[in-house]
Enzyme design. Structure first.
Site, mmCIF file in Angstrom:
data_model
loop_
_atom_site.group_PDB
_atom_site.id
_atom_site.type_symbol
_atom_site.label_atom_id
_atom_site.label_comp_id
_atom_site.label_asym_id
_atom_site.label_seq_id
_atom_site.Cartn_x
_atom_site.Cartn_y
_atom_site.Cartn_z
ATOM 1 N N TYR A 131 16.948 -1.527 -10.155
ATOM 2 C CA TYR A 131 15.677 -2.251 -10.252
ATOM 3 C C TYR A 131 15.268 -2.429 -11.709
ATOM 4 C CZ TYR A 131 10.592 -2.817 -10.101
ATOM 5 O OH TYR A 131 9.307 -3.236 -10.316
ATOM 6 N N LYS A 146 7.894 -0.240 0.113
ATOM 7 C CA LYS A 146 8.908 -1.016 0.809
ATOM 8 C C LYS A 146 9.008 -0.592 2.281
ATOM 9 C CE LYS A 146 9.682 -2.792 -3.303
ATOM 10 N NZ LYS A 146 8.946 -1.958 -4.253
ATOM 11 N N ASP A 191 17.544 7.254 -5.779
ATOM 12 C CA ASP A 191 16.520 6.352 -5.249
ATOM 13 C C ASP A 191 16.994 5.929 -3.859
ATOM 14 O OD1 ASP A 191 14.963 4.111 -4.544
ATOM 15 O OD2 ASP A 191 14.575 3.636 -6.643
ATOM 16 N N ARG A 246 -7.590 14.131 -6.647
ATOM 17 C CA ARG A 246 -6.432 13.951 -7.530
ATOM 18 C C ARG A 246 -5.453 15.105 -7.353
ATOM 19 N NH1 ARG A 246 -6.153 15.783 -12.616
ATOM 20 N NH2 ARG A 246 -8.395 15.633 -12.944
#
Length: 384
Positions: free
Chosen positions: A104, A201, A176, A52
């Site tokens: 988005y 993406k 973004d 982590r």
């Protein structure tokens, strides 16, 4: 291993930050599928303690993304939304954020539904217009967050303008960069503080992985984001890190082929009698074309278009055969999406109507298939 920082983008994407695994010589960087790492003794860490916190495979990916974005460091998250959430966690209760209104739907939901109860205020404006941004500034404004090109109407925001405003008012600037990727656009080089990606993406590129990234040059922000990342726990797994590393090797080839197809399809759609309007950054008549030319080296492969008769929408979505009716974008396959009920379903009706995200709008993510097959598929559903 040699340092590849001086290489061109294409070479850096193929070789990665380290050029392979230094310990074994493996060309394909290994998947370190380990949750925890042993220590040789007290205060004798190998540099890895618990995945982590950090994992060698994720570390290689983060360094590669940072290299490609011209950033000091990158942080890998389990999804793009997790990366945006980490950015929000830089804020305190009572802070205010200005965001692109055309963005988005998941980003809208985060601010409007989830973080509003923590008294983080959000104002959505057309960030391509400087006067609207200035009007939206409040005493408690801390961040300006933009998508450029925006989703789904492909609005272009002047990144230099955002940088100037943020420097003047001491705001954090966030872009973004999912649609254009670092291959076509490098916001950090223009002075932006944080770049975020949905790595699901184009960076991954094959519709087989979920991932998100933040890239930065500011060491104070990086330090804060590292604490947020390890504390909230939405880190990218070793296997998913490896999938993105593999995807990055062909990013430049995929982006160029996708864009080549997109330019042809956008021009074909423009001439179709059933199409009312085409939104594509690569069309010279696109409102943001000139600004995009100044701040990027490409147009990407995202197209939205409005049909004249909404009754043909069901025929298009059920009739395509090469193109797939599916959410998401940026893979090698061409996808068609209906934003009104899919990606932007969470946005209130009055905002959708204002933006033009209505029952007439479709969005295409253009892939790398043979262009003749894609156009024939569109002909079959638009011209019968």
């Amino acid at each position: 291993m040699s340092n590849f920082n001086a290489c061109h983008f294409e070479t850096s994407a193929v070789r990665g930050a380290s050029g392979g695994d230094e310990k074994t010589g493996a060309i394909s960087f290994p998947i370190y599928q380990a949750a925890t790492f042993k220590h040789n003794g007290l205060h004798e860490s190998t540099g890895y303690d618990y995945s982590r916190l950090q994992n060698p495979t994720r570390e290689e990916l983060e360094k590669t993304i940072a290299l490609l974005e011209c950033g000091k460091e990158s942080l890998g998250f389990s999804t793009g939304v997790a990366a945006i959430t980490a950015c929000i966690n830089l804020l305190e209760s009572g802070d205010h954020v200005i965001l692109s209104e055309d963005l988005y739907g998941g980003t809208f939901r985060l601010f409007n539904d989830i973080y509003r109860i923590y008294h983080i205020e959000a104002t959505f404006v057309d960030t391509s217009k400087e006067d609207e941004i200035i009007k939206a500034i409040k005493n408690n404004t801390k961040v300006i967050f933009v998508e450029t090109p925006s989703n789904p109407l492909m609005r272009i925001t002047d990144i230099n303008m955002i940088v100037d405003i943020c420097k003047k008012y001491n705001f954090i600037s966030i872009v973004d960069n999912t649609f254009l990727t670092p291959y076509y656009q490098k916001p950090l080089n223009l002075g932006i503080d944080l770049v975020v990606h949905s790595g699901t993406k184009y960076l991954g590129g094959h519709n087989d992985v979920l991932a998100g990234f933040i890239v930065a040059n500011n060491e104070e922000l990086i330090s804060k984001l590292r604490i947020i990342q390890k504390s909230t726990g939405a880190t990218l797994s070793p296997f998913d890190s490896w999938l993105v590393l593999r995807g990055l090797k062909t990013l430049h080839i995929r982006m160029d082929r996708c864009q080549e197809n997109a330019i042809k399809i956008a021009n074909w759609l423009k001439e179709n009698k059933n199409i009312d309007k085409v939104f594509y950054v690569g069309l010279k008549e696109h409102k943001g074309y000139d600004v995009n030319q100044l701040q990027s080296r490409g147009f990407g492969a995202m197209i939205s278009f409005r049909v004249k008769d909404k009754n043909i929408i069901p025929k298009i979505l059920s009739g395509v055969r090469v193109i797939s009716f599916a959410e998401s974008l940026g893979g090698v396959e061409t996808l068609v999406t209906y934003p009104y009920t899919q990606t932007h379903a969470e946005i209130p009706l009055e905002i959708k109507e204002k933006l033009g995200v209505d029952e007439y709008l479709l969005r295409l993510s253009i892939g790398i298939e043979k262009i003749d097959d894609l156009i024939k598929d569109l002909e079959n559903v638009l011209e019968e």
